[in-house]
Design a protein around this motif. Structure first.
Motif, mmCIF file in Angstrom:
data_model
loop_
_atom_site.group_PDB
_atom_site.id
_atom_site.type_symbol
_atom_site.label_atom_id
_atom_site.label_comp_id
_atom_site.label_asym_id
_atom_site.label_seq_id
_atom_site.Cartn_x
_atom_site.Cartn_y
_atom_site.Cartn_z
ATOM 1 N N GLU A 284 36.971 27.055 41.727
ATOM 2 C CA GLU A 284 36.222 25.673 41.299
ATOM 3 C C GLU A 284 34.631 26.284 41.458
ATOM 4 N N MET A 285 34.211 26.748 42.534
ATOM 5 C CA MET A 285 32.935 26.961 42.432
ATOM 6 C C MET A 285 32.378 28.099 41.870
ATOM 7 N N VAL A 286 33.345 28.964 41.172
ATOM 8 C CA VAL A 286 32.756 29.801 40.039
ATOM 9 C C VAL A 286 33.018 29.324 38.843
ATOM 10 N N GLY A 287 33.441 27.924 38.850
ATOM 11 C CA GLY A 287 33.455 27.449 37.364
ATOM 12 C C GLY A 287 34.836 27.737 36.676
ATOM 13 N N ILE A 288 36.003 27.793 37.438
ATOM 14 C CA ILE A 288 37.118 27.991 36.703
ATOM 15 C C ILE A 288 38.046 26.737 37.199
ATOM 16 N N PRO A 289 38.403 25.763 36.657
ATOM 17 C CA PRO A 289 39.211 24.580 37.049
ATOM 18 C C PRO A 289 40.472 25.245 38.115
ATOM 19 N N GLY A 290 40.240 24.317 39.191
ATOM 20 C CA GLY A 290 41.370 24.912 40.276
ATOM 21 C C GLY A 290 42.809 24.857 39.667
ATOM 22 N N ASN A 291 43.103 24.165 38.903
ATOM 23 C CA ASN A 291 44.820 24.135 38.316
ATOM 24 C C ASN A 291 45.028 25.378 37.561
ATOM 25 N N ARG A 292 43.829 26.333 37.065
ATOM 26 C CA ARG A 292 44.410 27.433 36.691
ATOM 27 C C ARG A 292 44.680 28.415 37.757
ATOM 28 N N SER A 293 44.921 28.091 38.957
ATOM 29 C CA SER A 293 44.954 29.300 39.827
ATOM 30 C C SER A 293 46.159 29.756 39.798
ATOM 31 N N THR A 294 47.213 28.910 39.081
ATOM 32 C CA THR A 294 48.678 29.591 39.039
ATOM 33 C C THR A 294 48.775 30.170 37.645
ATOM 34 N N GLU A 295 47.708 30.764 37.154
ATOM 35 C CA GLU A 295 47.849 31.717 35.990
ATOM 36 C C GLU A 295 47.743 33.192 36.259
ATOM 37 N N TYR A 296 48.225 33.891 35.390
ATOM 38 C CA TYR A 296 47.856 35.473 35.380
ATOM 39 C C TYR A 296 46.624 35.577 34.897
ATOM 40 N N PRO A 297 46.279 37.068 35.118
ATOM 41 C CA PRO A 297 45.072 37.663 34.632
ATOM 42 C C PRO A 297 44.843 37.693 33.069
ATOM 43 N N HIS A 298 46.098 37.977 32.499
ATOM 44 C CA HIS A 298 46.019 38.081 31.145
ATOM 45 C C HIS A 298 45.638 36.750 30.293
ATOM 46 N N GLN A 299 45.696 35.823 31.029
ATOM 47 C CA GLN A 299 45.578 34.482 30.451
ATOM 48 C C GLN A 299 44.050 34.014 30.536
ATOM 49 N N PHE A 300 43.256 34.939 31.087
ATOM 50 C CA PHE A 300 41.866 34.624 31.204
ATOM 51 C C PHE A 300 40.984 35.506 30.233
ATOM 52 N N MET B 204 38.870 43.859 33.764
ATOM 53 C CA MET B 204 40.308 43.935 32.873
ATOM 54 C C MET B 204 40.987 44.841 33.888
ATOM 55 N N THR B 205 40.785 45.733 34.574
ATOM 56 C CA THR B 205 41.688 46.776 35.431
ATOM 57 C C THR B 205 41.579 46.538 36.828
ATOM 58 N N SER B 206 40.724 45.621 37.386
ATOM 59 C CA SER B 206 40.818 45.410 38.629
ATOM 60 C C SER B 206 41.276 44.302 39.300
ATOM 61 N N LEU B 207 42.308 43.502 38.425
ATOM 62 C CA LEU B 207 43.003 42.349 39.145
ATOM 63 C C LEU B 207 44.497 42.990 38.647
ATOM 64 N N ASN B 208 45.198 42.317 39.817
ATOM 65 C CA ASN B 208 46.676 42.525 39.619
ATOM 66 C C ASN B 208 47.506 42.021 38.543
ATOM 67 N N PRO B 209 48.055 42.528 37.575
ATOM 68 C CA PRO B 209 48.417 41.775 36.334
ATOM 69 C C PRO B 209 49.502 41.094 36.670
ATOM 70 N N VAL B 210 50.388 41.288 37.550
ATOM 71 C CA VAL B 210 51.544 40.479 38.012
ATOM 72 C C VAL B 210 51.497 39.378 39.055
ATOM 73 N N MET B 211 50.302 39.008 39.674
ATOM 74 C CA MET B 211 50.332 38.374 40.606
ATOM 75 C C MET B 211 49.268 37.252 40.052
ATOM 76 N N THR B 212 49.569 35.870 40.236
ATOM 77 C CA THR B 212 48.528 34.838 39.909
ATOM 78 C C THR B 212 47.396 34.913 40.715
ATOM 79 N N VAL B 213 46.277 34.454 40.015
ATOM 80 C CA VAL B 213 44.956 34.645 40.300
ATOM 81 C C VAL B 213 44.719 34.117 41.665
#
Lengths: 318, 337
Positions: free
Chosen positions: B143-159, B106-115
Motif C-alpha cells: 500500500e505504501m508504494v501505491g499498490i492495492p494490498g489485495n494484489r499481494s496474492t498476484e504473481y509478478p507477470h500480472q504486474f 523483470m528478472t529480479s522477482l521470483n516468477p512462481v511466487m506471489t509478490v
C-alpha cells in the motif's frame, strides 16, 4: 506544399490476440518532407515502432495508405516493393540482436549489395563495403571480424552502414541509440546527422528519449496508445506543448542542471490496455483535466494553428 | 574511527576488485574511496564497464567468487569492518541493514511466487514474526508504494514494469535498511513511470532517513535526487564533489565529456561534443591516466603518470594531472580539436 517524400494517411495496424483485437496503430496521418526528420515519441506500447514498421510494410498495414514519392507502398506488387525497399531502410534498436552472429562485418554490410546484384564481381562489392565502413567510421581492419567481437557502438555503425548500402532516400531509425552509453550515443547521433546532411536523407526517428528527439528532429509526433496526440515542429512542441500528455511527458524529463526544480506533472496510473479500446480519449483515465465528454467521444487530430496538430477536446482551455 | 560511527553510514577505502578470466585479469575496481553520510544520497555515475555495479556488489559481499575477488581495501558499514563479518552475519545484514534494488525489475522477482509471499519471506528472514503477521506487513508495505494490498496474492507477470519496480522497492525497504543501494532503478522504465518511481523513492527515503547509493548513468536523475556525486571511469573515481561542484564547476575532462554528450533540451542548435573512442579493455587498462586515450587535453606525461587525487576544495576532489603542480597539462580551450 513543398517537396513531400512520405505521405501517410489513416494508417492502421491491428493485431489479433487471444484476448481481442490489439489496436497498435490507430489512424495515424502525417506527411514528411524530403531531407527532414520526424521524431516519433511515446512510451512503451504506444505504437511508435509498429508505425515505423508498417510504413516499410515489415508489418502489413491493416488499412490506410502510405505514399512514398507519390506511390502507394501498400498497394504495389512484391516486385515493385522489392525495388522500393532499397529506397526505404531501417536501423534497429538492438545492435546485439539485429546482426547475424555467423556473418562477418563485410558479409553483413555486403548482404544488400549481394541480394540486389549491384556489383558484377566480388572485388567491386568489397570496395563498396570498405567505402561504406569508412563513411560510418569503422576502421578497415574490422572487415573480417564477427559482431560478437565488437562493442555496441561499433555494432550500431554496422547497422547504419548496412542501411546505407543501397543509397536509400529514407531511413526509419528505431531507437538507434537507446542501447548505448551516453558518450557513444552522442557519437552515433552526430554520425546520423552528418550522414543526413551529406546524403540528403529523410529520417523517421523513433525514440522514448525526449532530449534526444528534440536535438535530432525538425518535427515531433507524440503518440499514446496507437493514436497521435500532438504533432508540431520541435520548437513549438517544446515551447508550447498543448496536449496534457505531452505536457506531462515533457515535465517528466530529468534535466541535468541544478536549481531547476520545475513543477513535475505526475501522471496517475499507467498506460491502459490497447486491446479493444473503448471510444473516447485514450489518455482520459490518466488525464487530470478529463471531463465526462472525454470518455465518450474520441478527439480528432485538429490543426490548432498552422503546423500544430492536437487531439484533445479542450486543448485551448488550459 | 570513532567519529565515523556517527557520521558515515558507509565508508569505502581503497577498494580493489579483480576478476580472473581466461582472457586475463579484469581489473574492475582499482582503489576507490567512497563515503556516504547518514541520510545522504551519493550518486555513482559512469558508463557500462566503469565498475559501478561491482562496487555495489562488494558492499553486500556478493561479488561472485570465483572468478571475482576483493583484492584490497576496506569497507566500513556504520563503523564496523564489513570484511570481518562471517557469512552468517552477512546474511542478517543483507536486507535488514543494507538492501539493493536492481536494474531490471523483470528478472529480479521470483516468477512462481506471489509478490506478497516474496515480501513476507524477507520479513520472516529478519524478524521474529509468524507467516500471517508477515503477510499483513507485506500488504501494508505494498500500500505504501501505491499498490492495492489485495494484489499481494498476484504473481509478478500480472504486474507492469513500473509496478514490479515498486514491489522491489517495497521489498528493499520493508526491514528499514540504513543503506539502500539502487542500481539503475529506473533505467528499464518509461519516463512518466520513472518520475513516479523516483518521487516514491524520495518520499520513502525522507520518511525513514535512509542513506542511499544511487548508481546511474543519467545525470538528470543525479541532479534531482543526489547530494554528492562520484564520477567513475575504468574502476577509478575521477571526480567527486557535491552536486554544485560537479555541475557548476566541472573539473575532470571525462565529466566534461559526459555533459557534452547530452543534448541540451533548451538549445537544440547546440552541437553534441561526444567523447571520442571507447571504454578501455579492463584486462588491459591504459598506462598512466586510464582516460588519456580519449582525452582531448592529453599530454605525454598523462601516458605514464597515474594522477593522484587533488583537493580542489573541502568537498571537491579530482584525479587529473592538470590539477597537479609542474605537470604542464592544461585544460580549457578545445585542446587538439
Amino acid at each position: 506544399m513543398s517537396d513531400v517524400l512520405l505521405d501517410v494517411r489513416n494508417l492502421k495496424k491491428y493485431f489479433n490476440t487471444p484476448n481481442g483485437v490489439l489496436h497498435a496503430v490507430d489512424d495515424v496521418t502525417f506527411t514528411l518532407e524530403r531531407g527532414k526528420t520526424l521524431g516519433v515519441v511515446g512510451e512503451s506500447g504506444c505504437g511508435k515502432s509498429t508505425t515505423g514498421r508498417a510504413i516499410l510494410r515489415l508489418h502489413e498495414p491493416t488499412s490506410g495508405e502510405v505514399f512514398f514519392e507519390g506511390k502507394d507502398v501498400t498497394k504495389v506488387s512484391n516486385q515493385e516493393m522489392r525495388h522500393l525497399r532499397s529506397q526505404m531502410q531501417i536501423i534497429f534498436q538492438d545492435p546485439f540482436a539485429s546482426l547475424n552472429p555467423r556473418k562477418t562485418v563485410s558479409e553483413i554490410i555486403g548482404e544488400p549489395l549481394r541480394l540486389y546484384k549491384v556489383h558484377k564481381n566480388k572485388k567491386e562489392q568489397q570496395d563498396h563495403v570498405l567505402e561504406l565502413m569508412e563513411l560510418v567510421g569503422l576502421s578497415e581492419r574490422l572487415v573480417n571480424t564477427y559482431p560478437h567481437e565488437l562493442d555496441g557502438g561499433r555494432r550500431q555503425r554496422i547497422g547504419i552502414a548496412r542501411a546505407l548500402a543501397m543509397r536509400p532516400k529514407f531511413i526509419v531509425c528505431d531507437e538507434p541509440v537507446s542501447a548505448l552509453d551516453v558518450s557513444i550515443q552522442a557519437q552515433i547521433l552526430n554520425l546520423l546527422k552528418q550522414l543526413q546532411h551529406d546524403l540528403g536523407l529523410t529520417y523517421i526517428f523513433i525514440t522514448h528519449d525526449l532530449s534526444v528527439v528534440n536535438y535530432f528532429s525538425d518535427e515531433i509526433m507524440v503518440m499514446y496508445l496507437g493514436k497521435v496526440v500532438e504533432h508540431a515542429s520541435s520548437e513549438k512542441l517544446f515551447e508550447h506543448p498543448t496536449h496534457p500528455y505531452t505536457k506531462a511527458l515533457l515535465s517528466a524529463i530529468p534535466v541535468p542542471k541544478l536549481g531547476e526544480k520545475k513543477k513535475r506533472i505526475l501522471l496517475k496510473g499507467e498506460i491502459t490496455s490497447p486491446i479493444d479500446p473503448k471510444p473516447g480519449c485514450r489518455f482520459a483515465p490518466r488525464c487530470e483535466y478529463a471531463r465526462p465528454e472525454c470518455f465518450e467521444r474520441t478527439p480528432e487530430l485538429k490543426e490548432n494553428e498552422p503546423g500544430h496538430f492536437v487531439a484533445c477536446h479542450f486543448s485551448g482551455e488550459f | 574511527m570513532a567519529e565515523n560511527d556517527v557520521k558515515y553510514t558507509l565508508d569505502i577505502k581503497d577498494l580493489e576488485v579483480q576478476f580472473k578470466t581466461v582472457d586475463g585479469v579484469v581489473r574492475a575496481v582499482n582503489g576507490i574511496d567512497l563515503s556516504i553520510q547518514k541520510g545522504q544520497t551519493l550518486g555513482l555515475v559512469g558508463e557500462t564497464g566503469a565498475g559501478k555495479t561491482t562496487t555495489a556488489l562488494s558492499i553486500l559481499r556478493l561479488v561472485p567468487d570465483p572468478p571475482g575477488k576483493i583484492t584490497g581495501g576496506t569497507i566500513t558499514l556504520e563503523g564496523k569492518d564489513l570484511f570481518a563479518f562471517s557469512e552468517k552475519e552477512m546474511e542478517t545484514i543483507r536486507g535488514s541493514q543494507v538492501s539493493m534494488i536492481f536494474q531490471d525489475p523483470m528478472t529480479s522477482l521470483n516468477p512462481v511466487m506471489t509478490v506478497g509471499d516474496q515480501i513476507a519471506e524477507v520479513i520472516q528472514l529478519h524478524d521474529k514474526i509468524d507467516q500471517k503477521g508477515a503477510l499483513e506487513k507485506a500488504k501494508a508495505m505494498l500500500e505504501m508504494v501505491g499498490i492495492p494490498g489485495n494484489r499481494s496474492t498476484e504473481y509478478p507477470h500480472q504486474f507492469s514494469g513500473g509496478m514490479k519496480q515498486r514491489v522491489i522497492i517495497a521489498m528493499a525497504l520493508v526491514c528499514n535498511p540504513h543503506l539502500l543501494i539502487a542500481d539503475e532503478p529506473t533505467t528499464a522504465l518509461d519516463v512518466t513511470i520513472q518520475a513516479q518511481v523516483l518521487d516514491l523513492m524520495q518520499k520513502l527515503r525522507e520518511k525513514y532517513g535512509t542513506s542511499m547509493l544511487m548508481i546511474t548513468h543519467d545525470l538528470g536523475i543525479v541532479a534531482e535526487v543526489c547530494d554528492d556525486v562520484s564520477i567513475m571511469y575504468a574502476g577509478r573515481i575521477v571526480e567527486h564533489g557535491t552536486l554544485e561542484d560537479i555541475f557548476e564547476s566541472t573539473s575532470h575532462p571525462y565529466t566534461e565529456g559526459l555533459f557534452g554528450s547530452l543534448p541540451n533540451i533548451e538549445n537544440r542548435q547546440e552541437q553534441l561534443k561526444p567523447i571520442p573512442g571507447l571504454m578501455p579493455d579492463p584486462t588491459d587498462l591504459p598506462s598512466g591516466c586510464t582516460f588519456h586515450p580519449r582525452c582531448k587535453y592529453c599530454k605525454d606525461i598523462c601516458r605514464s603518470r597515474v594522477p593522484a587525487v587533488t583537493k580542489l576544495s573541502d568537498t571537491h576532489l579530482v584525479a587529473c594531472l592538470a590539477y597537479e603542480e609542474g605537470t604542464g597539462v592544461t585544460l580549457g580551450g578545445d585542446g587538439n580539436e
